[in-house]
Design an enzyme around this catalytic site. Structure first.
Site, PDB file in Angstrom:
ATOM      1  CD1 TRP A  26      14.538  54.464  20.707  1.00  0.00           C
ATOM      2  CD2 TRP A  26      16.043  54.103  22.171  1.00  0.00           C
ATOM      3  NE1 TRP A  26      14.412  53.103  21.161  1.00  0.00           N
ATOM      4  CE2 TRP A  26      15.775  52.830  22.218  1.00  0.00           C
ATOM      5  CE3 TRP A  26      17.333  53.737  23.515  1.00  0.00           C
ATOM      6  CZ2 TRP A  26      16.255  51.740  23.330  1.00  0.00           C
ATOM      7  CZ3 TRP A  26      17.916  52.644  23.970  1.00  0.00           C
ATOM      8  CH2 TRP A  26      17.390  51.873  23.681  1.00  0.00           C
ATOM      9  CG  ASP A  72      20.105  57.917  18.612  1.00  0.00           C
ATOM     10  OD1 ASP A  72      20.197  57.172  17.416  1.00  0.00           O
ATOM     11  OD2 ASP A  72      19.594  57.961  19.297  1.00  0.00           O
ATOM     12  CE  LYS A 100      17.853  50.416  16.119  1.00  0.00           C
ATOM     13  NZ  LYS A 100      17.394  49.169  16.944  1.00  0.00           N
TER      14      LYS A 100
HETATM   15  N1  PMP Z   1      18.656  54.805  19.756  1.00  0.00           N
HETATM   16  C1  PMP Z   1      17.414  54.288  19.054  1.00  0.00           C
HETATM   17  C2  PMP Z   1      16.669  55.447  18.150  1.00  0.00           C
HETATM   18  C3  PMP Z   1      17.511  53.223  19.203  1.00  0.00           C
HETATM   19  O1  PMP Z   1      16.629  52.990  18.604  1.00  0.00           O
HETATM   20  C4  PMP Z   1      18.811  52.469  19.826  1.00  0.00           C
HETATM   21  C5  PMP Z   1      18.825  51.040  20.275  1.00  0.00           C
HETATM   22  N2  PMP Z   1      17.163  50.632  19.530  1.00  0.00           N
HETATM   23  C6  PMP Z   1      19.464  52.805  20.576  1.00  0.00           C
HETATM   24  C7  PMP Z   1      19.457  54.302  20.548  1.00  0.00           C
HETATM   25  C8  PMP Z   1      20.222  51.862  21.792  1.00  0.00           C
HETATM   26  O2  PMP Z   1      21.703  51.312  20.706  1.00  0.00           O
HETATM   27  P1  PMP Z   1      21.866  50.877  20.784  1.00  0.00           P
HETATM   28  O3  PMP Z   1      20.994  49.169  22.424  1.00  0.00           O
HETATM   29  O4  PMP Z   1      22.935  50.287  19.916  1.00  0.00           O
HETATM   30  O5  PMP Z   1      22.897  51.435  22.261  1.00  0.00           O
END
Ligand code: PMP
Length: 360
Positions: free
Chosen positions: A102, A172, A196
């Site tokens: 991520w 994040d 989550k």
């Molecule tokens: N950052 C993290 C740490 C994530 O776990 C996720 C999605 N699993 C995201 C960003 C992306 O999130 P979204 O699908 O809400 O754009």
């Protein structure tokens, strides 16, 4: 329907009490004879839901007054772009810590707008540890320092808030927000997709220090401008009202659990039990540096990978669902967010133990 324990990484399990309350209120919310999702976002009744959710989040996280709390759309992925668009403030460079899939995505998106300098990265391609803070190379003249507090796919989590010096620290927290106590005043900005620990997918929380907003890149659309969202109470357009309401119910549930200290203790117990069971077995293995193991996402592999398919099928049969690891890393992953009960973890451990004995 037999009891199901959902170990999915997101969208993920929600507190049953929240779902039951939403069901009860679905067709007649507060005696209106309508669903909350059929009411104008400008209606006093909905505004009170929105304000209560913000007040509860502020209380639970002890968010200082000089921070704005925004409820926006576009997921954490939009934040990968909105952060540089809003926080570069005339600078061309930002620091990023690379710890997993991520943060890599965040860096890729930031590079559309600036030089995203890697302040720290693992020595090899495996994201199994977090480089020691002493070894980071942080440019103090850059706009901010960004990190991913929990890497959902890799299962790597910061156990402490890193020191950013005088730079705004950006996190994040999509997959570990509200899972442990943190000092919000250490941050310039925190963002998290809801799916989550906060509620359903489709709403994203941004907590931002108010002196950092209002100086966006030229050409930034209104919907991507934090200051405009802040000035309009996160109602620059029609917000996802039902999701906002559900986040509000989850926040009330967190308060009923005893707040973050109680939630953190619960999460710690669950994670310790599961890692202890994995470490004690000769079939399962978690390869993350013990000092950086995630309390939220526990990836593990089987010593004999040919058993993985049967492990997942049998788990599913007894109601242990969504244990398959992310397609990019394979293996298994047990996501044990706030709403996963300790009982769910106990049932998983008992199943793993039984599976190992029958295949040992
Ligand atoms: N950052 C993290 C740490 C994530 O776990 C996720 C999605 N699993 C995201 C960003 C992306 O999130 P979204 O699908 O809400 O754009």
């Amino acid at each position: 329907m037999a009891r199901v324990y959902n170990f999915g990484a997101g969208p993920s399990t929600l507190p049953l009490a929240v779902l039951e309350r939403a069901r009860e209120e679905l067709t007649d919310w507060r005696g209106t004879g309508m669903s909350v999702m059929e009411i104008s976002h400008r209606d006093k009744a909905f505004i009170s839901v929105a304000e209560q959710a913000e007040a509860d989040l502020r209380e639970i996280m002890a968010i200082p007054r000089n921070y704005k709390v925004l409820f926006v759309q576009g997921g954490a992925t939009s934040q990968f772009a909105m952060v540089p668009m809003n926080l570069l403030r005339g600078k061309r460079r930002a620091n990023y810590v690379l710890t997993g899939a991520w943060s890599k995505r965040a860096i890729g998106e930031a590079r559309l707008f600036c030089e995203a300098a890697i302040a720290a990265a693992p020595e090899d391609d495996n994201f199994t540890t977090i480089p020691r803070r002493e070894d980071w190379e942080v440019d103090p003249d850059a706009a901010y320092l960004h990190y991913t507090s929990n890497e959902t796919i890799d299962g790597v989590e910061f156990q402490d808030v890193p020191d950013a010096g005088a730079l705004p620290l950006v996190a994040d927290m999509s997959s570990n927000i509200l899972s442990r106590c943190i000092d919000v005043s250490r941050f310039g900005l925190i963002y998290a997709g809801a799916q989550k620990n906060l509620g359903p997918a489709g709403i994203t929380i941004v907590i931002v220090r108010d002196d950092l907003i209002g100086d966006t890149l030229p050409g930034t659309p209104s919907m991507l401008d934090y200051a405009k969202h802040a000035a309009n109470g996160s109602m620059l357009n029609t917000p996802p009202t039902f999701n906002w309401y559900l986040v509000g119910l989850v926040l009330q549930w967190i308060k009923e659990q005893g707040g973050l200290a109680a939630i953190e203790a619960h999460n710690k117990r669950k994670a310790e039990k599961l890692y202890t069971a994995i470490d004690a077995s000769s079939l399962y293995r978690n390869r993350i540096d013990p000092g950086c193991r995630s309390r939220m996402n526990v990836p593990f592999v089987l010593a004999d990978d040919s058993l993985s398919g049967s492990f997942l099928t049998k788990a599913e049969e007894v109601g242990l669902t969504a244990l398959k690891g992310h397609r990019s890393v394979g293996g298994m992953r047990a996501s044990i967010y706030n709403a996963m009960s300790e009982e769910g973890v106990d049932v998983l451990i008992a199943f793993m133990d039984e599976f190992e004995r029958s295949h040992g």
